[in-house]
Design a protein around this motif. Structure first.
Motif, PDB file in Angstrom:
ATOM      1  N   VAL A  29      46.276  33.261  43.701  1.00 23.24           N
ATOM      2  CA  VAL A  29      47.411  32.687  44.425  1.00 23.24           C
ATOM      3  C   VAL A  29      48.560  33.682  44.348  1.00 23.24           C
ATOM      4  O   VAL A  29      48.827  34.244  43.281  1.00 23.24           O
ATOM      5  N   PRO A  30      49.244  33.948  45.459  1.00 22.91           N
ATOM      6  CA  PRO A  30      50.374  34.878  45.403  1.00 22.91           C
ATOM      7  C   PRO A  30      51.368  34.494  44.303  1.00 22.91           C
ATOM      8  O   PRO A  30      51.726  33.331  44.141  1.00 22.91           O
ATOM      9  N   GLY A  31      51.756  35.504  43.535  1.00 22.94           N
ATOM     10  CA  GLY A  31      52.638  35.307  42.392  1.00 22.94           C
ATOM     11  C   GLY A  31      51.886  35.374  41.072  1.00 22.94           C
ATOM     12  O   GLY A  31      52.470  35.664  40.036  1.00 22.94           O
ATOM     13  N   ALA A  32      50.578  35.120  41.116  1.00 21.74           N
ATOM     14  CA  ALA A  32      49.763  35.167  39.898  1.00 21.74           C
ATOM     15  C   ALA A  32      49.421  36.612  39.549  1.00 21.74           C
ATOM     16  O   ALA A  32      49.349  37.473  40.414  1.00 21.74           O
ATOM     17  N   ARG A  33      49.198  36.848  38.279  1.00 20.71           N
ATOM     18  CA  ARG A  33      48.737  38.162  37.845  1.00 20.71           C
ATOM     19  C   ARG A  33      47.280  38.325  38.292  1.00 20.71           C
ATOM     20  O   ARG A  33      46.503  37.373  38.237  1.00 20.71           O
ATOM     21  N   LEU A  34      46.932  39.519  38.739  1.00 20.80           N
ATOM     22  CA  LEU A  34      45.565  39.794  39.159  1.00 20.80           C
ATOM     23  C   LEU A  34      44.604  39.412  38.041  1.00 20.80           C
ATOM     24  O   LEU A  34      44.768  39.866  36.908  1.00 20.80           O
ATOM     25  N   PRO A  35      43.606  38.573  38.332  1.00 22.79           N
ATOM     26  CA  PRO A  35      42.644  38.213  37.284  1.00 22.79           C
ATOM     27  C   PRO A  35      41.833  39.430  36.825  1.00 22.79           C
ATOM     28  O   PRO A  35      41.461  40.281  37.631  1.00 22.79           O
ATOM     29  N   HIS A  36      41.562  39.471  35.545  1.00 22.85           N
ATOM     30  CA  HIS A  36      40.702  40.514  34.985  1.00 22.85           C
ATOM     31  C   HIS A  36      39.249  40.093  35.183  1.00 22.85           C
ATOM     32  O   HIS A  36      38.857  38.988  34.807  1.00 22.85           O
ATOM     33  N   VAL A  37      38.478  40.955  35.803  1.00 25.51           N
ATOM     34  CA  VAL A  37      37.053  40.736  36.003  1.00 25.51           C
ATOM     35  C   VAL A  37      36.356  42.067  35.816  1.00 25.51           C
ATOM     36  O   VAL A  37      36.859  43.106  36.265  1.00 25.51           O
ATOM     37  N   PHE A  55      41.911  44.141  47.764  1.00 24.90           N
ATOM     38  CA  PHE A  55      40.533  43.839  47.379  1.00 24.90           C
ATOM     39  C   PHE A  55      39.870  43.036  48.484  1.00 24.90           C
ATOM     40  O   PHE A  55      40.463  42.092  49.014  1.00 24.90           O
ATOM     41  N   THR A  56      38.635  43.395  48.819  1.00 27.34           N
ATOM     42  CA  THR A  56      37.861  42.656  49.806  1.00 27.34           C
ATOM     43  C   THR A  56      36.376  42.774  49.466  1.00 27.34           C
ATOM     44  O   THR A  56      36.003  43.529  48.559  1.00 27.34           O
ATOM     45  N   GLY A  57      35.545  42.047  50.196  1.00 27.06           N
ATOM     46  CA  GLY A  57      34.098  42.090  49.991  1.00 27.06           C
ATOM     47  C   GLY A  57      33.424  42.941  51.050  1.00 27.06           C
ATOM     48  O   GLY A  57      34.082  43.491  51.944  1.00 27.06           O
ATOM     49  N   ILE A  58      32.100  43.009  50.994  1.00 27.33           N
ATOM     50  CA  ILE A  58      31.388  43.903  51.904  1.00 27.33           C
ATOM     51  C   ILE A  58      31.535  43.501  53.368  1.00 27.33           C
ATOM     52  O   ILE A  58      31.512  44.354  54.240  1.00 27.33           O
ATOM     53  N   SER A  59      31.722  42.234  53.647  1.00 28.84           N
ATOM     54  CA  SER A  59      31.935  41.834  55.039  1.00 28.84           C
ATOM     55  C   SER A  59      33.404  41.954  55.455  1.00 28.84           C
ATOM     56  O   SER A  59      33.767  41.646  56.575  1.00 28.84           O
ATOM     57  N   GLU A  73      38.842  33.336  45.103  1.00 28.14           N
ATOM     58  CA  GLU A  73      39.430  32.225  45.869  1.00 28.14           C
ATOM     59  C   GLU A  73      39.604  32.529  47.359  1.00 28.14           C
ATOM     60  O   GLU A  73      40.376  31.858  48.040  1.00 28.14           O
ATOM     61  N   VAL A  74      38.926  33.551  47.848  1.00 23.35           N
ATOM     62  CA  VAL A  74      38.881  33.853  49.275  1.00 23.35           C
ATOM     63  C   VAL A  74      37.416  34.130  49.621  1.00 23.35           C
ATOM     64  O   VAL A  74      36.612  34.445  48.745  1.00 23.35           O
ATOM     65  N   HIS A  75      37.093  34.038  50.907  1.00 21.10           N
ATOM     66  CA  HIS A  75      35.734  34.345  51.335  1.00 21.10           C
ATOM     67  C   HIS A  75      35.470  35.838  51.207  1.00 21.10           C
ATOM     68  O   HIS A  75      36.397  36.636  51.048  1.00 21.10           O
ATOM     69  N   TRP A 103      49.800  38.585  48.267  1.00 25.26           N
ATOM     70  CA  TRP A 103      49.342  37.978  49.522  1.00 25.26           C
ATOM     71  C   TRP A 103      47.827  37.896  49.494  1.00 25.26           C
ATOM     72  O   TRP A 103      47.162  38.672  48.801  1.00 25.26           O
ATOM     73  N   ARG A 104      47.298  36.952  50.224  1.00 23.13           N
ATOM     74  CA  ARG A 104      45.851  36.888  50.399  1.00 23.13           C
ATOM     75  C   ARG A 104      45.530  36.246  51.736  1.00 23.13           C
ATOM     76  O   ARG A 104      46.339  35.487  52.288  1.00 23.13           O
ATOM     77  N   SER A 105      44.383  36.585  52.240  1.00 24.76           N
ATOM     78  CA  SER A 105      43.870  36.000  53.478  1.00 24.76           C
ATOM     79  C   SER A 105      42.489  35.438  53.163  1.00 24.76           C
ATOM     80  O   SER A 105      41.620  36.175  52.677  1.00 24.76           O
ATOM     81  N   HIS A 106      42.305  34.178  53.410  1.00 24.21           N
ATOM     82  CA  HIS A 106      41.028  33.545  53.070  1.00 24.21           C
ATOM     83  C   HIS A 106      39.864  34.072  53.899  1.00 24.21           C
ATOM     84  O   HIS A 106      38.735  34.084  53.430  1.00 24.21           O
TER      85      HIS A 106
END
Length: 129
Positions: A8-16, A39-43, A85-87, A102-105
């Motif tokens: 969610v915007p404002g949150a610290r980037l999760p560690h993975v 950050f995004t996925g292969i699609s 939390e996004v596709h 920012w994020r785009s689902h």
């Protein structure tokens, strides 16, 4: 206090943990203090192409990280898929201080225009979109 990893915007980037067959990296290792990171996925490859165009257009340091099979960075334990939390065709934009701004689902109709609008707004406001 209870910590719940989130993009969610404002949150610290999760560690993975992500990486490849020879190295393991944290998502924090991939998000530099000297640039925005998308950050995004292969699609979501179109986001990566758009990030390069927008970085050049606006003169803003922006690097895209595509996480997935066959890419430089893979989701080793499938933790990124569970936490992003996004596709897979969505995107998560992280500020240089490693906070999500920012994020785009899903994939935007015009990812370059969407990123241009978002980054322009962030740079004007000095914070989140």
């Amino acid at each position: 206090m209870y910590y719940r990893p989130s993009t969610v915007p404002g949150a610290r980037l999760p560690h993975v943990w992500v990486g490849d067959a020879t190295r393991t990296l944290s998502t924090h290792d991939l998000a530099g203090y000297d640039r925005f990171t998308l950050f995004t996925g292969i699609s979501g490859q179109a986001w990566a192409k758009a990030a390069q165009q927008v970085a050049e257009k606006l003169g803003v340091p922006l690097e895209a990280v595509v996480i997935g099979p066959g890419r430089e960075v893979t989701d080793l334990y499938f933790d990124w898929a569970a936490i992003r939390e996004v596709h897979e065709d969505g995107a998560v934009l992280v500020r240089p201080d490693k906070h999500v701004c920012w994020r785009s689902h899903r994939m935007a109709d015009d990812p370059a225009a969407a990123l241009t609008d978002v980054l322009t707004g962030i740079l004007k406001s000095g914070g989140e979109a």
